[in-house]
Design an enzyme around this catalytic site. Sequence first.
Site, PDB file in Angstrom:
ATOM      1  N   ASP A  19      -5.664   3.564  -6.519  1.00 19.91           N
ATOM      2  CA  ASP A  19      -5.108   2.749  -7.599  1.00 19.91           C
ATOM      3  C   ASP A  19      -6.166   2.216  -8.557  1.00 19.91           C
ATOM      4  OD1 ASP A  19      -2.397   2.915  -6.724  1.00 19.91           O
ATOM      5  OD2 ASP A  19      -2.845   1.460  -5.158  1.00 19.91           O
ATOM      6  N   THR A  59      -9.679   3.113  -3.080  1.00 25.13           N
ATOM      7  CA  THR A  59      -8.252   3.076  -3.385  1.00 25.13           C
ATOM      8  C   THR A  59      -7.949   4.025  -4.521  1.00 25.13           C
ATOM      9  OG1 THR A  59      -6.410   1.763  -4.276  1.00 25.13           O
ATOM     10  CG2 THR A  59      -8.602   0.987  -4.798  1.00 25.13           C
ATOM     11  N   THR A  86      -7.868  -5.004   2.601  1.00 28.75           N
ATOM     12  CA  THR A  86      -9.033  -4.788   3.461  1.00 28.75           C
ATOM     13  C   THR A  86     -10.152  -5.746   3.092  1.00 28.75           C
ATOM     14  OG1 THR A  86      -8.485  -2.458   3.743  1.00 28.75           O
ATOM     15  CG2 THR A  86     -10.773  -3.092   4.158  1.00 28.75           C
ATOM     16  N   ASN A  89      -7.712  -3.744  -1.540  1.00 36.33           N
ATOM     17  CA  ASN A  89      -7.579  -5.191  -1.727  1.00 36.33           C
ATOM     18  C   ASN A  89      -7.349  -5.961  -0.433  1.00 36.33           C
ATOM     19  OD1 ASN A  89      -7.596  -5.903  -4.732  1.00 36.33           O
ATOM     20  ND2 ASN A  89      -6.317  -4.078  -4.675  1.00 36.33           N
ATOM     21  N   ARG A 139      15.544  15.210 -14.709  1.00 29.75           N
ATOM     22  CA  ARG A 139      15.097  15.509 -13.352  1.00 29.75           C
ATOM     23  C   ARG A 139      13.945  14.582 -12.978  1.00 29.75           C
ATOM     24  NH1 ARG A 139      19.161  17.853 -13.537  1.00 29.75           N
ATOM     25  NH2 ARG A 139      19.645  20.007 -12.967  1.00 29.75           N
TER      26      ARG A 139
END
Length: 357
Positions: free
Chosen positions: A136, A134, A114, A112, A275
């Site tokens: 994402d 990406t 970039t 984004n 955990r």
Amino acid sequence: MKRIGMLTSGGDCQALNAAMRGVVKCLACSGEPVEIYGFLEGYKGLIYGNFRMLTGADFSGILTKGGTILGSSRTPFKLMREPDENGLDKVEAMKQNYYKLRLDCLVILGGNGTHKTANMLREEGLNVVTLPKTIDNDLWGTDMTFGFQSAVNIATDCIDCIHTTAASHGRVFIVEVMGHKVGYLTLNAGMAGGADIILIPEIPYDINKVVDAINKRSERGSKFTILAVAEGAISKENAALSKKELKKKMADYKYPSVSYEIAEKIQKKTGLDVRVTVPGHTQRGGSPCPYDRVFASRLGAEAGRLILKGEYGFMVGYRNREIVKVPLEDVAGKLKMVAPDSDIIREAKMLGISFGD
């Protein structure tokens, strides 16, 4: 003679090398003479004229190689118009280096931020073609970005591994997946890994609903629960705050990340052993998966074709199972979010997955 500049900007990911190789192989196979100038460390290389000429040998054997042979760095778009510490005008410097090398085009690979800078350079009169990178998968204008599927595979493998130890010890495990603003990676890895609860930024969670989902599993005889939590997951309480209020609250935040806060609250409310596992940058690393190798190569080849045709100002994207060209001005500054009412969310809920809402 085509003179092409190339750079990779922002966070690295798998298949950057495969995409660059696709561009260069397409240009080389056209028979037209070409010179490739690789700018090192992203936009920093273009700003400060740090580059090297690349030959065919540089692109040999890199299809399966992760990372980027050019190196990368984050150069925030919001700072591009501000002079550097020595008073250098960054935008003017990029333009001068472009013209000094007599480039026909810049090939820019990134996400984004970039693409915001790439579009700015287009507005400044430079010829630009971009490729969507990406993990994402949050870049507007394309259904898929390269690097995403490889990251899904890694995050899924992590959840798979957690399953066996969670079952052995009867614990609640939280696997924190990358994604500050958008939850595609967590959603897909969570579903693929059989997570029981998935928390993403687009759907603010209620910790009591999360606890209810865990308790219901315990009542059904399930001895463990696995949560896939995006690093940008946010509670309903925090989502209701203004940006200023949230920033003030987070100034005193005592946890390494949201997963540790969720873990503490689950433990206090249920008494169960919890955990947290954070695969972190392993999700960006290693060889690209076969899908990304093919996908990035296709995108690179199409970028090469655009350059040969002299069609600039586009991102090469993927829509409805077809490679398409998307005007940069339509891409820049837009995020592709997971819609809370999308089919995949509805179907995940049908499978019994809780989103804490």
